[in-house]
Write a protein that holds these residues in place. Structure first.
Motif, PDB file in Angstrom:
ATOM      1  N   ASP A 202       0.849  -1.191   0.000  1.00  0.00           N
ATOM      2  CA  ASP A 202       0.000   0.000   0.000  1.00  0.00           C
ATOM      3  C   ASP A 202       0.880   1.234   0.000  1.00  0.00           C
ATOM      4  O   ASP A 202       2.101   1.154  -0.040  1.00  0.00           O
ATOM      5  N   ALA A 203       0.240   2.405   0.029  1.00  0.00           N
ATOM      6  CA  ALA A 203       0.965   3.663  -0.120  1.00  0.00           C
ATOM      7  C   ALA A 203       1.162   4.372   1.214  1.00  0.00           C
ATOM      8  O   ALA A 203       1.362   5.582   1.253  1.00  0.00           O
ATOM      9  N   SER A 204       1.134   3.650   2.312  1.00  0.00           N
ATOM     10  CA  SER A 204       1.195   4.292   3.626  1.00  0.00           C
ATOM     11  C   SER A 204       2.579   4.777   4.001  1.00  0.00           C
ATOM     12  O   SER A 204       2.745   5.467   4.988  1.00  0.00           O
ATOM     13  N   GLY A 205       3.593   4.425   3.217  1.00  0.00           N
ATOM     14  CA  GLY A 205       4.955   4.794   3.597  1.00  0.00           C
ATOM     15  C   GLY A 205       5.672   5.647   2.581  1.00  0.00           C
ATOM     16  O   GLY A 205       6.891   5.542   2.443  1.00  0.00           O
ATOM     17  N   THR A 206       4.959   6.528   1.874  1.00  0.00           N
ATOM     18  CA  THR A 206       5.614   7.303   0.822  1.00  0.00           C
ATOM     19  C   THR A 206       6.678   8.234   1.387  1.00  0.00           C
ATOM     20  O   THR A 206       7.662   8.530   0.711  1.00  0.00           O
ATOM     21  N   ARG A 207       6.544   8.696   2.616  1.00  0.00           N
ATOM     22  CA  ARG A 207       7.586   9.541   3.209  1.00  0.00           C
ATOM     23  C   ARG A 207       8.870   8.752   3.424  1.00  0.00           C
ATOM     24  O   ARG A 207       9.960   9.311   3.421  1.00  0.00           O
ATOM     25  N   THR A 208       8.733   7.449   3.642  1.00  0.00           N
ATOM     26  CA  THR A 208       9.915   6.606   3.745  1.00  0.00           C
ATOM     27  C   THR A 208      10.718   6.681   2.453  1.00  0.00           C
ATOM     28  O   THR A 208      11.941   6.838   2.466  1.00  0.00           O
ATOM     29  N   VAL A 209      10.041   6.584   1.319  1.00  0.00           N
ATOM     30  CA  VAL A 209      10.707   6.681   0.022  1.00  0.00           C
ATOM     31  C   VAL A 209      11.379   8.037  -0.128  1.00  0.00           C
ATOM     32  O   VAL A 209      12.555   8.130  -0.496  1.00  0.00           O
ATOM     33  N   ASP A 210      10.645   9.105   0.156  1.00  0.00           N
ATOM     34  CA  ASP A 210      11.184  10.458  -0.018  1.00  0.00           C
ATOM     35  C   ASP A 210      12.442  10.673   0.822  1.00  0.00           C
ATOM     36  O   ASP A 210      13.422  11.258   0.358  1.00  0.00           O
ATOM     37  N   SER A 211      12.419  10.212   2.062  1.00  0.00           N
ATOM     38  CA  SER A 211      13.572  10.412   2.943  1.00  0.00           C
ATOM     39  C   SER A 211      14.793   9.629   2.461  1.00  0.00           C
ATOM     40  O   SER A 211      15.927  10.119   2.505  1.00  0.00           O
ATOM     41  N   HIS A 212      14.569   8.399   1.992  1.00  0.00           N
ATOM     42  CA  HIS A 212      15.681   7.607   1.475  1.00  0.00           C
ATOM     43  C   HIS A 212      16.233   8.192   0.171  1.00  0.00           C
ATOM     44  O   HIS A 212      17.440   8.138  -0.078  1.00  0.00           O
ATOM     45  N   ILE A 213      15.366   8.741  -0.652  1.00  0.00           N
ATOM     46  CA  ILE A 213      15.814   9.397  -1.882  1.00  0.00           C
ATOM     47  C   ILE A 213      16.711  10.588  -1.536  1.00  0.00           C
ATOM     48  O   ILE A 213      17.765  10.798  -2.153  1.00  0.00           O
ATOM     49  N   LYS A 214      16.322  11.379  -0.532  1.00  0.00           N
ATOM     50  CA  LYS A 214      17.142  12.519  -0.132  1.00  0.00           C
ATOM     51  C   LYS A 214      18.511  12.057   0.357  1.00  0.00           C
ATOM     52  O   LYS A 214      19.538  12.660   0.023  1.00  0.00           O
ATOM     53  N   ALA A 215      18.526  11.002   1.144  1.00  0.00           N
ATOM     54  CA  ALA A 215      19.800  10.476   1.635  1.00  0.00           C
ATOM     55  C   ALA A 215      20.658   9.969   0.476  1.00  0.00           C
ATOM     56  O   ALA A 215      21.883  10.189   0.437  1.00  0.00           O
ATOM     57  N   LEU A 216      20.024   9.292  -0.476  1.00  0.00           N
ATOM     58  CA  LEU A 216      20.748   8.760  -1.630  1.00  0.00           C
ATOM     59  C   LEU A 216      21.310   9.891  -2.490  1.00  0.00           C
ATOM     60  O   LEU A 216      22.451   9.814  -2.980  1.00  0.00           O
ATOM     61  N   ARG A 217      20.531  10.953  -2.663  1.00  0.00           N
ATOM     62  CA  ARG A 217      21.014  12.095  -3.448  1.00  0.00           C
ATOM     63  C   ARG A 217      22.253  12.716  -2.832  1.00  0.00           C
ATOM     64  O   ARG A 217      23.181  13.120  -3.544  1.00  0.00           O
ATOM     65  N   ARG A 218      22.288  12.823  -1.521  1.00  0.00           N
ATOM     66  CA  ARG A 218      23.445  13.413  -0.858  1.00  0.00           C
ATOM     67  C   ARG A 218      24.707  12.602  -1.135  1.00  0.00           C
ATOM     68  O   ARG A 218      25.801  13.144  -1.170  1.00  0.00           O
TER      69      ARG A 218
END
Length: 240
Positions: A202-218
């Motif tokens: 389900d889509a209940s953890g989309t902030r999890t994705v966003d936070s990991h993307i930010k970490a990966l970008r850094r």
């Protein structure tokens, strides 16, 4: 107050979790007892600690396969626990936080945590969505090296290099990058990434994705991951 328990291996309840050691670090006795009881029922071996120093000492002596680690702890906080444990011996870490604060989440990922959960959470979510995945994060990877311009992904060694320099990624960050790299330039929705990387339905953890993307970008460079607002993300690659 610290609580330390050693689990008894039960052949009647043993599952895939059997023989895997989980250290639960939490100063709330109600929460730690509930988590430990559920994990033991699934066949995991469990010890608990209620403060920062006890957590570091127990991790050193017992060498768990996974840490479930609260951020707010007596002695010193979970971030410091994570730093010290990871410096001594890399181990998957799932952070627990009562504060839905993205800064805390990013700092946790930056010191070596693999994922996080915000309280309150269900025992079912903890077990089915997070613990088993983290415990087997180092499953047999595909072989081969993928090169996308200056970005190099070594599947066999689970290593990433940018401009020939090693980049340290957590297991979750590595899996997220591989998922994006499997279809470079293609836009993957947050829901697709949750399903592929976290096994969420389900889509209940989309902030999890966003936070990991930010970490990966850094770590690999912000320009390498494109945001498609309202949809998801794509890994940018050099034009042929």
């Amino acid at each position: 107050m610290e609580q330390t328990h050693t689990a008894h291996n039960s052949t009647a309840t043993a599952t895939q979790g059997a023989q895997r050691r989980v250290l639960v670090v939490e100063d709330d006795a109600t929460i730690v007892d509930a988590i430990a009881a559920r994990l033991r029922a699934e066949g995991f071996l469990v010890q608990t600690a209620g403060d920062g120093p006890a957590a570091v000492d127990t991790a050193e002596a017992w060498q768990p396969d996974l840490l479930i680690l609260d951020i707010m702890l007596p002695g010193f906080d979970g971030l410091e626990v994570c730093r010290r444990v990871q410096a001594a011996r890399p181990v998957p870490v799932l952070m627990l936080t009562a504060r839905d604060d993205e800064t805390d989440m990013l700092v946790g990922l930056g010191v070596g945590a693999d994922d996080y959960m915000t309280k309150p959470f269900s025992m079912r979510e903890l077990l089915l969505r997070r613990v088993e995945r983290a415990a087997v994060a180092a499953t047999t990877p595909r072989s081969g090296i993928l090169r996308l311009g200056e970005l190099e992904i070594d599947h066999a060694q689970r290593r990433v290099r940018v401009r020939s320099e090693d980049v340290h990624l957590t297991p979750t960050e590595f899996d997220l990058l591989v998922c994006l790299a499997n279809t470079p330039r293609a836009v993957l929705s947050r829901e697709q990434l949750l399903a592929e990387v976290w096994d969420w339905a389900d889509a209940s953890g989309t902030r999890t994705v966003d936070s990991h993307i930010k970490a990966l970008r850094r770590k690999i460079g912000a320009e390498r991951i494109r945001t498609v607002h309202g949809v998801g993300y794509a890994l940018e690659t050099p034009t042929p």
